[in-house]
Design an enzyme around this catalytic site. Structure first.
Site, PDB file in Angstrom:
ATOM      1  CE  LYS A  52     -16.239-100.889  -7.776  1.00 33.67           C
ATOM      2  NZ  LYS A  52     -15.701-100.398  -6.489  1.00 33.67           N
ATOM      3  CD  GLN A  96     -16.469-100.886  -2.790  1.00 33.41           C
ATOM      4  OE1 GLN A  96     -16.023-101.156  -3.873  1.00 33.41           O
ATOM      5  NE2 GLN A  96     -17.183 -99.730  -2.726  1.00 33.41           N
ATOM      6  CG  ASP A 119     -10.431 -97.342  -6.520  1.00 29.28           C
ATOM      7  OD1 ASP A 119     -10.995 -97.115  -7.334  1.00 29.28           O
ATOM      8  OD2 ASP A 119     -10.467 -97.981  -5.495  1.00 29.28           O
TER       9      ASP A 119
END
Length: 283
Positions: A52, A96, A119
């Site tokens: 990322k 995460q 997300d």
């Protein structure tokens, strides 16, 4: 024999388009950063976090990394999210997953402001997606839509079976296929005659988390097969939820593992971050 859908190539295309968009936004004085929080040092999570950061660097946006120890208190993590919510330069916040057992994923997801929820997991983002309102789309399902469209696969009117009903892939995948005017069925562990149902699919999307579960007997000749799973087999080789070598003989198009859906997830995360910088979160 199936066309192999190349997720690496399509994700690269998307990142190159985003890179140009970021240059234009910078020229207009619009910049921003993605904040990535990792709790603990799970090796797979560390790889994802690194990917990322690299993607942010490639398209030209900032990234802030917060690597917290495994025993970080839930309150401490929530306080950090609160702080990042208040920073105008932070356009996206990503925690995460999975988190250590003592931290509630639900609380953490809800703590991120919806306009920074790149997300697409916040209940407000999910609700917006369900009714077709502006909002961030979850990265893996949105990536699959791009894989199909950019591979020239017609979605409208097609019979789509999604195997798996997780909040992260299965459910949003079904909603996004509906948005594209496909006729959608969700199958899961309680589905009766799974083989018979899967064999009716023009587009079969498999996200069940069981290595090499779907073989040729589940697939209609000429179907498009999208494999969301990622596992290691007994020889420590990466594999998906689908028996690739068997199914590719029957399908018209199929995604490999690795190199299919995986790269698209990060490309769509970057897409969401750029939308955050633009201040336009339409899916």
């Amino acid at each position: 024999m199936a066309v192999i859908i190349d997720g690496k190539q399509i994700s690269q295309q998307i990142k190159d388009e985003l890179k140009l968009k970021v240059e234009k936004l910078k020229a207009e004085g619009k910049t921003g950063a993605l904040a990535v929080i990792q709790v603990g040092d799970d090796p797979a999570s560390s790889v994802y976090v690194r990917n990322k950061k690299n993607a942010c660097a490639y398209i030209g946006i900032g990234s802030l990394a917060y690597e917290l120890p495994e025993d970080t208190a839930e309150e401490e993590l929530l306080a950090l999210i609160g702080e990042l919510n208040g920073k105008p330069e932070v356009k996206g916040i990503l925690v995460q997953l999975p988190l250590p057992g003592h931290i509630s994923e639900d609380k953490v997801i809800k703590a991120i402001r919806p306009e920074k929820d790149v997300d697409g997991f916040h209940p407000q983002s999910v609700g917006a997606m369900a009714i077709g309102a502006p909002g961030f789309l979850p990265c893996t399902p949105a990536g699959i839509i791009q894989l199909l469209k950019r591979s020239g696969i017609e979605l409208e009117g097609k019979r789509c079976v999604v195997v798996g009903r997780s909040n992260i892939v299965g459910k949003p995948m079904a909603l996004l296929m509906l948005r594209e005017n496909a006729t959608v069925t969700i199958a899961h562990s309680r589905t009766k005659d799974l083989k018979g149902l899967c064999k009716q699919a023009d587009i079969l999307i498999v996200a069940i988390g069981k290595p090499q579960f779907i073989g040729a007997e589940y697939v209609k000749e000429g179907a498009v097969v999208i494999d969301v799973g990622i596992h290691r087999d007994e020889n420590n080789k990466l594999c998906g939820d689908v028996k690739f070598d068997e199914v590719k003989e029957l399908a018209s198009a199929i995604t490999p593992v690795p190199g299919g859906v995986g790269p698209m997830t990060i490309a769509m995360l970057m897409h969401n971050c750029v939308q955050g910088i633009e201040g336009d979160r339409e899916g």
